[in-house]
Design an enzyme around this catalytic site. Structure first.
Site, short mmCIF file in Angstrom:
data_model
loop_
_atom_site.label_atom_id
_atom_site.label_comp_id
_atom_site.label_asym_id
_atom_site.label_seq_id
_atom_site.Cartn_x
_atom_site.Cartn_y
_atom_site.Cartn_z
CE LYS A 55 31.63 -43.21 -58.05
NZ LYS A 55 32.15 -44.09 -59.12
CG LEU A 56 31.89 -39.44 -51.53
CD1 LEU A 56 30.44 -39.33 -51.95
CD2 LEU A 56 32.04 -38.92 -50.10
CB SER A 57 29.20 -44.96 -51.33
OG SER A 57 30.13 -45.93 -51.70
CB THR A 123 25.16 -46.76 -52.50
OG1 THR A 123 25.72 -45.45 -52.33
CG2 THR A 123 23.68 -46.64 -52.83
CB ALA A 124 26.26 -52.18 -52.37
CG HIS A 162 32.49 -51.58 -59.21
ND1 HIS A 162 31.91 -50.36 -59.45
CD2 HIS A 162 33.16 -51.46 -58.05
CE1 HIS A 162 32.25 -49.51 -58.47
NE2 HIS A 162 32.99 -50.16 -57.61
#
Length: 299
Positions: A55-57, A123-124, A162
């Site tokens: 998983k990654l941004s 991404t945030a 989250h």
């Protein structure tokens, strides 16, 4: 065959991968060695090529695309799922909300505000850069510690992701802006938050097999939503079951089964916009795994 896979301990990820790693579906001879890390640690592991699948941004994917390609299954995209910029000070929240919504430059004092972000390559942080490029001085804080850092006044603003989006109000904190809403109004697209990538160097049939299995794992979770409850709870930051399943329903949806045309277009829009603004470098490789016919039939 054993493969190294990395994902976060957050409920959406443990929900997605429960059936896969616990062999509730037929994994067709594959076994998975799991590394649980917060998303920024996973981003850096991807930069080093440490994991076969991770998983990654989406922001970070721009810096890992030479070595990884995006699977069609397992992503977190959607409407109303974006990160939130919050603060302890309600007056500051109201004033900054107006500044950002009107597209004004922040006041000189606003540039000195301390903003806790969950990671440079999240991404945030990318979305915050789009909405308010000159706001504040950023410092990296573990995503689960941002609320406490605000409460204890170590930072002035916090960028939360989250399950924190469900708990911040209970702690007396106030929303400045929903960055997902900002993105949606700007692009009319779902917001791409995080994806599952696989090493380009793996054989093409194996990559398709992995994609198919992750899709099956998501579908199993939808068909048996309480099957992984104890596993999900054992890793969750927030132990309340209602909050955990709110989190899951927000981030795990049709795009987690397959990106589809709309999902791929949203991701491409994000990358095109980021390249044009020189937030990320140009990418020479195809972003998306080509899903083979056999893999589709297996699903």
């Amino acid at each position: 065959m054993k493969l190294k896979i990395g994902f976060s301990p957050c409920p959406n990820d443990t929900f997605i991968f429960d059936a896969l790693i616990h062999h509730k579906i037929d994994t067709q001879g594959l076994d998975f060695q799991v590394e649980y890390e917060d998303v920024e640690r996973l981003n850096h592991k991807a930069f080093q090529g440490e994991l076969d699948i991770t998983k990654l941004s989406y922001h970070a994917f721009a810096y890992a695309a030479e070595d990884y390609e995006l699977l069609d299954a397992g992503s977190a995209l959607g409407f109303g799922v974006g990160p939130l910029l919050i603060t302890k000070d309600p007056q500051l929240a109201e004033r900054l909300r107006g500044v950002i919504e009107r597209g004004e430059l922040p006041l000189q004092g606003d540039k000195a505000l301390k903003i806790g972000i969950p990671g440079k390559y999240t991404t945030a942080n990318f979305l915050l850069g789009l909405a308010a490029p000159e706001l504040g001085q950023k410092q990296e804080v573990l995503f689960s510690e941002i609320e406490n850092a605000l409460i204890e006044e170590h930072i002035d603003l916090g960028l939360i992701i989250h399950e924190n989006r469900f708990t911040y109000q209970d702690k007396g904190l106030h929303q400045v802006i929903d960055l997902g809403d900002f993105w949606e109004k700007t692009t009319n697209s779902p917001i791409p938050l995080g994806g599952i990538v696989v090493k380009r160097s793996l054989p093409e049939p194996l990559k398709n097999q992995i994609n198919s299995l992750i899709r099956q794992s998501v579908e199993y979770g939808f068909e048996n939503p309480k099957s992984g409850l104890e596993y999900i709870r054992s890793h969750a930051q927030e132990m309340d079951e209602e909050v955990m399943y709110k989190h899951i329903s927000l981030y795990v949806n049709k795009y987690s089964i397959e990106l589809g045309e709309q999902g791929r277009a949203a991701i491409q829009t994000m990358f095109d916009k980021a390249v044009s603004l020189k937030i990320i470098p140009s990418i020479r490789k195809d972003l998306f795994l080509t899903v083979g016919k056999d893999a589709v039939q297996d699903q």
